[in-house]
Design an enzyme around this catalytic site. Sequence first.
Site, PDB file in Angstrom:
ATOM      1  N   ASP A  86       0.840  -1.200   0.000  1.00  0.00           N
ATOM      2  CA  ASP A  86       0.000   0.000   0.000  1.00  0.00           C
ATOM      3  C   ASP A  86       0.877   1.253   0.000  1.00  0.00           C
ATOM      4  O   ASP A  86       2.003   1.225   0.491  1.00  0.00           O
ATOM      5  CB  ASP A  86      -0.899  -0.026   1.249  1.00  0.00           C
ATOM      6  N   GLY A  87       0.326   2.327  -0.556  1.00  0.00           N
ATOM      7  CA  GLY A  87       0.987   3.637  -0.440  1.00  0.00           C
ATOM      8  C   GLY A  87       1.718   4.108  -1.683  1.00  0.00           C
ATOM      9  O   GLY A  87       2.433   5.120  -1.628  1.00  0.00           O
ATOM     10  N   ASN A  88       1.535   3.438  -2.813  1.00  0.00           N
ATOM     11  CA  ASN A  88       2.200   3.891  -4.048  1.00  0.00           C
ATOM     12  C   ASN A  88       1.746   5.308  -4.413  1.00  0.00           C
ATOM     13  O   ASN A  88       2.557   6.141  -4.808  1.00  0.00           O
ATOM     14  CB  ASN A  88       1.853   2.961  -5.220  1.00  0.00           C
TER      15      ASN A  88
ATOM     16  N   SER B 203      -6.757  -5.642  -6.776  1.00  0.00           N
ATOM     17  CA  SER B 203      -7.898  -6.278  -6.108  1.00  0.00           C
ATOM     18  C   SER B 203      -9.133  -6.232  -6.991  1.00  0.00           C
ATOM     19  O   SER B 203      -9.187  -5.473  -7.974  1.00  0.00           O
ATOM     20  CB  SER B 203      -8.195  -5.559  -4.786  1.00  0.00           C
TER      21      SER B 203
ATOM     22  N   GLU C 241     -11.654  -4.812  -6.294  1.00  0.00           N
ATOM     23  CA  GLU C 241     -12.224  -3.466  -6.145  1.00  0.00           C
ATOM     24  C   GLU C 241     -11.429  -2.410  -6.922  1.00  0.00           C
ATOM     25  O   GLU C 241     -11.914  -1.308  -7.148  1.00  0.00           O
ATOM     26  CB  GLU C 241     -12.247  -3.060  -4.660  1.00  0.00           C
ATOM     27  N   ASN C 242     -10.208  -2.754  -7.331  1.00  0.00           N
ATOM     28  CA  ASN C 242      -9.364  -1.743  -7.985  1.00  0.00           C
ATOM     29  C   ASN C 242      -9.870  -1.309  -9.364  1.00  0.00           C
ATOM     30  O   ASN C 242      -9.432  -0.294  -9.898  1.00  0.00           O
ATOM     31  CB  ASN C 242      -7.906  -2.224  -8.103  1.00  0.00           C
TER      32      ASN C 242
HETATM   33  C1  FPP Z   1      -1.576   0.273  -3.439  1.00  0.00           C
HETATM   34  O1  FPP Z   1      -1.168   1.615  -3.452  1.00  0.00           O
HETATM   35  C2  FPP Z   1      -0.960  -0.433  -4.543  1.00  0.00           C
HETATM   36  C3  FPP Z   1      -1.644  -0.986  -5.582  1.00  0.00           C
HETATM   37  C4  FPP Z   1      -3.112  -0.926  -5.697  1.00  0.00           C
HETATM   38  C5  FPP Z   1      -0.946  -1.653  -6.701  1.00  0.00           C
HETATM   39  C6  FPP Z   1       0.221  -2.527  -6.375  1.00  0.00           C
HETATM   40  C7  FPP Z   1       0.953  -2.803  -7.629  1.00  0.00           C
HETATM   41  C8  FPP Z   1       2.296  -2.743  -7.814  1.00  0.00           C
HETATM   42  C9  FPP Z   1       3.235  -2.498  -6.721  1.00  0.00           C
HETATM   43  C10 FPP Z   1       2.914  -2.880  -9.171  1.00  0.00           C
HETATM   44  C11 FPP Z   1       2.751  -4.142  -9.925  1.00  0.00           C
HETATM   45  C12 FPP Z   1       3.204  -5.405  -9.288  1.00  0.00           C
HETATM   46  C13 FPP Z   1       3.978  -6.373  -9.869  1.00  0.00           C
HETATM   47  C14 FPP Z   1       3.918  -7.743  -9.325  1.00  0.00           C
HETATM   48  C15 FPP Z   1       4.862  -6.137 -11.004  1.00  0.00           C
HETATM   49  P1  FPP Z   1      -2.275   2.755  -3.632  1.00  0.00           P
HETATM   50  O2  FPP Z   1      -2.323   3.138  -5.062  1.00  0.00           O
HETATM   51  O3  FPP Z   1      -3.563   2.302  -3.049  1.00  0.00           O
HETATM   52  O4  FPP Z   1      -1.641   3.901  -2.784  1.00  0.00           O
HETATM   53  P2  FPP Z   1      -2.394   5.041  -1.951  1.00  0.00           P
HETATM   54  O5  FPP Z   1      -3.229   4.324  -0.919  1.00  0.00           O
HETATM   55  O6  FPP Z   1      -1.275   5.795  -1.351  1.00  0.00           O
HETATM   56  O7  FPP Z   1      -3.195   5.815  -2.931  1.00  0.00           O
END
Ligand code: FPP
Length: 238
Positions: free
Chosen positions: A16-18, A61, A63-64
């Site tokens: 989480d947290g990207n 997910s 939900e995404n």
């Molecule tokens: C949550 O952060 C992250 C995700 C929904 C996506 C995760 C995907 C990756 C790390 C990349 C792809 C993976 C592979 C296996 C190559 P968020 O977007 O909900 O962050 P926020 O809560 O800060 O908005």
Amino acid sequence: MEQERKIPAHVAIIMDGNGRWARKRGLPRTMGHAQGARVVEQILEDADHMGIRYLTVYAFSTENWTRPDAEVKALMNLLRTYMKTSLAKCAKNNVRIRVIGDKTRLDPDLQASIAHLEQETAGNTGISFQIAINYGGRDELVRACRKIAGEIADGSVSPEAVDADLIDAHLDTAGLPDPDLLIRTCGEERISNFLLWQIAYSELYFSPLAWPDFSKEELERAIDAYNHRERRYGGLVG
Ligand code: FPP
């Protein structure tokens, strides 16, 4: 004598947290996901070197899909690239890849690359890497129930034969041990529909770091915390 540190066999991660990581730097959210994808590759290598046998990550997910189209597309493209480019690395490092989740909703070309990567790595005996895509714990249980109901209806399974092992065997994670340790990053303390059945006895570790800042050192800290927990599985202290 100091006790030896236990390495969890199966670690699951809610990355989480990207988005927050990107916003803090004035970057588009998709840059956070791109950096997150680089960190996934590094952590897979680190986990392997540390002796972790199974790593499962929540990439997308059920939900995404409600996120803006451009973000969904960017995430799918990262996964597409990953499926296409990781074959050589998996062969070199003996990594087995499996995708869990309902793959039928993914674009046909992505489904094909996933099937190819799963087949090509199926015989690898090193770390087993599960990527959850279009995954939801409830959806997985619904799909498992439907499969079991079908088998009861066609007479191949009797209702009395339905037990925890049979349910396990109908989940996307069939054949994998349950996670010993579940990590969630970026300060949120929720499960968000991840591996609902499988984490019944997992230890939970909540990291303050956003996923793109996650590191081998933070994984080590999670394992140290895991080593200070006493796992009782509902029993008494041994
Ligand atoms: C949550 O952060 C992250 C995700 C929904 C996506 C995760 C995907 C990756 C790390 C990349 C792809 C993976 C592979 C296996 C190559 P968020 O977007 O909900 O962050 P926020 O809560 O800060 O908005």
